[in-house]
Design an enzyme around this catalytic site. Structure first.
Site, short mmCIF file in Angstrom:
data_model
loop_
_atom_site.label_atom_id
_atom_site.label_comp_id
_atom_site.label_asym_id
_atom_site.label_seq_id
_atom_site.Cartn_x
_atom_site.Cartn_y
_atom_site.Cartn_z
N GLU A 116 25.59 16.65 38.80
CA GLU A 116 25.02 15.57 38.70
C GLU A 116 23.39 16.06 38.95
OE1 GLU A 116 27.08 12.18 40.46
OE2 GLU A 116 25.03 11.40 40.93
N GLU A 122 31.64 13.14 45.01
CA GLU A 122 30.91 12.90 46.29
C GLU A 122 31.93 12.22 47.32
OE1 GLU A 122 27.21 10.91 45.99
OE2 GLU A 122 26.40 12.62 44.93
C1 GAL Z 1 25.03 10.14 43.14
C2 GAL Z 1 26.22 9.35 42.73
C3 GAL Z 1 26.03 8.41 41.38
C4 GAL Z 1 24.79 7.59 41.61
C5 GAL Z 1 23.73 8.63 41.97
C6 GAL Z 1 22.49 7.75 41.58
O1 GAL Z 1 24.74 10.53 44.53
O2 GAL Z 1 26.94 10.22 42.49
O3 GAL Z 1 27.41 7.76 41.42
O4 GAL Z 1 25.05 6.69 42.75
O5 GAL Z 1 23.80 9.06 42.99
O6 GAL Z 1 21.40 8.71 42.13
#
Ligand code: GAL
Length: 885
Positions: free
Chosen positions: A558, A486
């Site tokens: 993710e 990100e």
């Molecule tokens: C994402 C981020 C992670 C964590 C996650 C929580 O956007 O890459 O590090 O913060 O959100 O949902």
């Protein structure tokens, strides 16, 4: 780029013919006869790598005279200007000048007798105490600030003429290292491993002192980073002619059933004043499950002598062939090791081992990821590096336990979010069978926090990236490199292209990726800067991405980010959070950017070209307690106005600025490693052939008699029938796109809730939950009853609060006190409650929803029976024995 083939297939030859020629092939490939017995007969002076963890002295803060000596921005630039390890042809860092010479703590004669004595790895933050006023984002623990470590050690006179290095697997952060008062090196990024050449500063035949200064700036992390020399330190002794730091690269350019071709590049340095004539003998051995070499070498060969000029290094190529290689995969983690002997004449002057596994990986935009030629989906999780109650102080068994639990769930991949992992994790993943996406950074030039890697990026990104790849590129488990998560630079390909190029210079056999949260990054050209594209939380965009980028493989870097607390259930179902800062465990709740496991599964199934997912997260971690993760303004994380109002009321009542939450709710397993309900929805999906069913919630609701209390079932079956006190509540079938079975209108009555699951019409699995009696006894179950008496091994003992019939009492929170005797100590305690401010180092812990955890550690060299006793007022005590062997 329709298919990214990262390992070419060996032309199919007839096995028999090939086998006949194998010995000849091996000899031809290396072009030099094997040296055989002559080597063993000769005198050897191979390398020694010993733990440098014991008996350090520690103090927080700088001595007064430090003043401005160590201003971070200048130190970084200066350190970077001294760095030469990554310029081809040079050897180790040799700093000019003597930084910090006037600081008392670096002086060899300084009296550190009053400093605290400890062994590494050490995380000073985990010792706490928790502070309500601190930012929940980073765990409400005091991990920031400056600290010093010193260690006294002897170097025998016989080592004169040897090369001595200190290898730091990781120090958090901005490490500066002195030996006998002389500045010897350092490394700012706390997640990188680095080497310091201490040879020029050592007293051979006398006493030596190493001093290390660490500096953790506040506001430098989005999660709990820990503080300290939190990974292992090694003292490496070699002859002056030796394999360079991370100096080998092993690849397997061709693999067939008959033969696995191995290409080795070995960088050898000559730190003598004269040219060195060097040859290598490389031997490949099979490793057993425990990592021991099995029998004789399965392939072996030597290289012709070549000359290395004084102070230079040379890369020496070699090829070997292993007959009938066993393939590595998560299901069959067959391992090999390459043993490289460095020879000067007949003397073995160095010996170096490189991990090796045979597997092919290929990434197709249309057909997905292929492992060993077969389609394979990433059933992965993202994990931060802390180990719960142990903090970030790395522990082999704690990591191994995590990997075992993930495998039990059907997990086959880990993304080391958002930084390079401890090296031990990769050895474990090689050994147990787990794919790994190794990640470098959480930000690039533009930071996310005022003092994060954004401050280092310019001077250090190249060195950190090369360090990451060089250290880890020989592990068969590693299948993806990620240059970032990100990052703010998703507006175009430029910077990303540069980082991809750096990684490929170090390793061209694996793809490079980035975890992207910008929708535009899939379409604005950024997507072409990586080999495979990862979307964070965009299951709805997979199809568009694929249509517009038909040549780029895609996966979910993710996913989900579902939030829940183990054992908590709130009603009605649209009510996910509540005033005690917990989250309901119906697995239906998520922050605005995220989704449920079910929604991601649906997209994964609908678009077979999507290569799989990395769930956020495998385990709860310290910090980032979304939705209760900042100050009161973050109550806005709750979508439900009623919940928001209640939270506000509670905060006002407490009169506190900060919420109490200090660890995440994202984990599939909680901070103690206990399974939340969510574990079973993943197991149901990821292990379709494993018969299982799981009911939620628990069935102790004395205040809900007659009220609607929804029941959800996760099963690897396709149908199930639910019974309440023997009466059927109906048989339900999973429709396409359904991953749980729901009985949302069940009216609570105490008793027994039982589910019978079916698969293809046949009875498949059962589960039941029962209304329990009052808490009356404790029970202890160690995950391992025999541990090694090495002072490092751990037994994770689960404490259960049970009723008289041995059933865990769901809402129990009894205070449990521990007594330990024999050759072991209580390392830490936990219960998985994200709002608890109880110390992890205490000898008591409240149970949380029926469970607590005691982590027992052996004592070095002390064998015998460790007895752990758990007592609690009004409950029958429990005792367990762990044998330290
Ligand atoms: C994402 C981020 C992670 C964590 C996650 C929580 O956007 O890459 O590090 O913060 O959100 O949902």
């Amino acid at each position: 780029m329709e298919c990214l083939q990262f390992c070419h297939r060996f032309p199919v030859l007839m096995k028999k013919i090939l086998m006949n020629f194998l010995t000849m092939v091996a000899t031809l490939l290396v072009g030099f006869p094997m040296l055989g017995g002559a080597v063993e007969a000769a005198e050897t002076q191979a390398r020694e790598r010993s733990s440098f963890n014991a008996d350090w002295r520690f103090i927080k803060g700088d001595p007064e005279e430090v003043g401005d000596t160590f201003r971070l921005p200048e130190i970084n630039k200066w350190l970077a200007s001294q760095r030469s390890e990554y310029e081809v042809g040079k050897t180790a860092l040799r700093p000019e000048g003597n930084l910090g010479a006037a600081v008392s703590y670096v002086a060899p004669g300084f009296d550190d007798g009053s400093w605290r004595k400890l062994n590494l790895p050490h995380d000073w933050g985990i010792e706490g105490p928790f502070n309500q006023e601190y930012d929940g984002e980073t765990g409400k623990l005091p991990w920031w600030g400056v600290a010093w470590y010193r260690k006294h050690f002897e170097v025998p006179a016989a080592d004169r003429g040897s090369q001595l290095y200190l290898d730091f697997d990781g120090a958090m952060s901005y490490a500066l290292v002195w030996v006998n008062g002389k500045f010897a090196g350092g490394w700012p990024y706390g997640y990188s491993s680095f080497r310091v050449d201490i040879t020029p500063y050592v007293n051979f035949g006398g006493e030596n002192v190493v001093a290390v200064r660490l500096d953790n700036p506040p506001n430098s992390s989005r999660w709990y980073p820990g503080g300290g020399i939190y990974r292992n330190v090694w003292l490496v002794r070699t002859s002056p002619v030796h394999v360079a730091h991370w100096g080998t690269q092993v690849t397997t350019p061709q693999i067939s059933a008959a033969v696995g071709k191995v290409e080795l590049k070995t960088s050898v340095v000559n730190n003598t004043e004269a040219p060195a004539s060097v040859s290598l003998k490389n031997s490949i051995y099979v490793l057993d499950r425990a990592g021991a070499k099995v029998g004789k070498a399965v392939a072996s060969g030597a290289t012709p002598p070549l000359s290395i000029a004084p102070g230079e290094r040379k890369e020496i190529p070699a090829q070997l062939a292993v007959p009938r290689p066993d393939l590595w995969s998560p299901e069959t983690p067959a391992r090999y090791v390459v043993v490289t002997d460095v020879l000067q004449g007949n003397n073995v002057v160095d010996q170096y081992e490189t991990p090796l596994g045979f597997r092919t990986i290929a990434y197709h935009a249309k057909d997905g990821f292929m492992l060993n030629g077969k389609p394979y989906k990433f059933q992965g999780v993202c994990n931060h590096h802390d180990l719960g109650a142990l903090g970030t102080a790395v522990n082999y068994r704690a990591l191994e336990r995590q990997v075992e639990l993930l495998k039990e769930m059907g997990g086959n991949a880990i993304r080391t979010s958002h930084n390079p992992p401890a090296p031990e994790l990769l050895e474990i993943c090689d050994r147990l069978g787990m794919l790994v996406m190794v990640e470098a950074f959480d930000c690039w030039a533009s930071g996310k926090k005022p003092n994060d890697y954004g401050r280092l990026f310019k001077e250090w990104h190249e060195a950190d990236l090369r360090a990451m790849v060089r250290r880890d590129r020989n592990h068969p488990s590693v299948v993806i490199w990620s240059t970032g998560n990100e990052i703010a630079e998703q507006n175009g390909p430029w910077l990303s292209e540069k980082l991809t190029r750096i990684v490929h210079e170090e390793d061209s056999t694996r793809p490079v990726s980035v975890g992207c949260n910008w929708l535009e990054a899939g379409f604005n050209g950024f997507q072409k800067s990586v080999d495979i594209f990862g979307f964070n939380y965009k299951p709805g965009v997979y199809e568009r991405f694929h249509n517009e980028n038909p040549d780029i493989p895609i996966y979910g870097s993710e996913t989900a980010s579902t939030i829940s607390t183990r054992g908590e259930y709130f009603f009605p179902l649209d009510h996910g959070g509540q005033s005690d800062f917990q989250m309901s465990s119906y697995d239906l709740y998520f922050p605005g950017w995220a989704t449920t496991p079910d929604t991601e599964f649906k997209a994964q199934d609908k678009y077979p070209y999507v290569m799989g997912e990395f769930v956020w997260t495998g385990f709860d971690y310290l910090g980032e307690p979304t939705p209760y993760n900042k100050d009161t303004t973050n109550l806005l994380n709750m979508a439900d106005p009623e919940a928001k109002a209640k939270l506000k009321e509670e905060l006002d009542r407490l009169g506190k600025i900060q919420v109490p939450s200090r660890s995440s709710y994202f984990g599939i397993l909680d901070l103690a490693g206990f399974k939340k309900d969510r574990f079973y929805i993943y197991q149901a999906k990821w292990r379709p052939d494993f018969p299982m069913a799981h009911i939620l919630p628990h069935w102790n609701w004395p205040d809900r008699i007659g009220q609607v209390t929804p029941v959800h079932v996760y099963t690897s079956g396709d149908e199930a029938e639910l019974f309440l006190n023997g009466k059927s509540l109906g048989r339900k079938k999973k429709e396409a796109g359904q991953y749980r079975l729901r009985w949302d209108d069940v009216k609570y009555e105490p008793g027994e809730l039982r589910v019978v699951a079916y698969k293809n019409g046949r009875q498949w699995a059962e589960d039941k939950v029962v209304t329990t009696g009052e808490a009356s006894q404790l029970a202890l179950s160690p995950d391992r009853a025999r541990i090694s008496a090495d002072g490092k091994d751990l037994s994770f003992v689960t404490v259960k609060v049970e009723d008289g019939k041995g059933r865990v009492v769901p809402r129990s929170g009894n205070e449990v006190k521990f007594e330990i005797s024999g050759p072991g100590e209580l390392d830490a305690v936990d219960n998985g409650n994200p709002v608890s401010h109880e110390s992890f180092q205490a000898s008591e812990r409240k149970a949380f929803n029926g469970l607590a955890l005691a982590i027992v550690r052996s004592k070095p060299g002390e064998k015998g029976e460790i007895k752990l006793k758990a007592v609690s007022a009004g409950l029958v005590a429990a005792e367990t024995t762990i044998s330290a062997e």
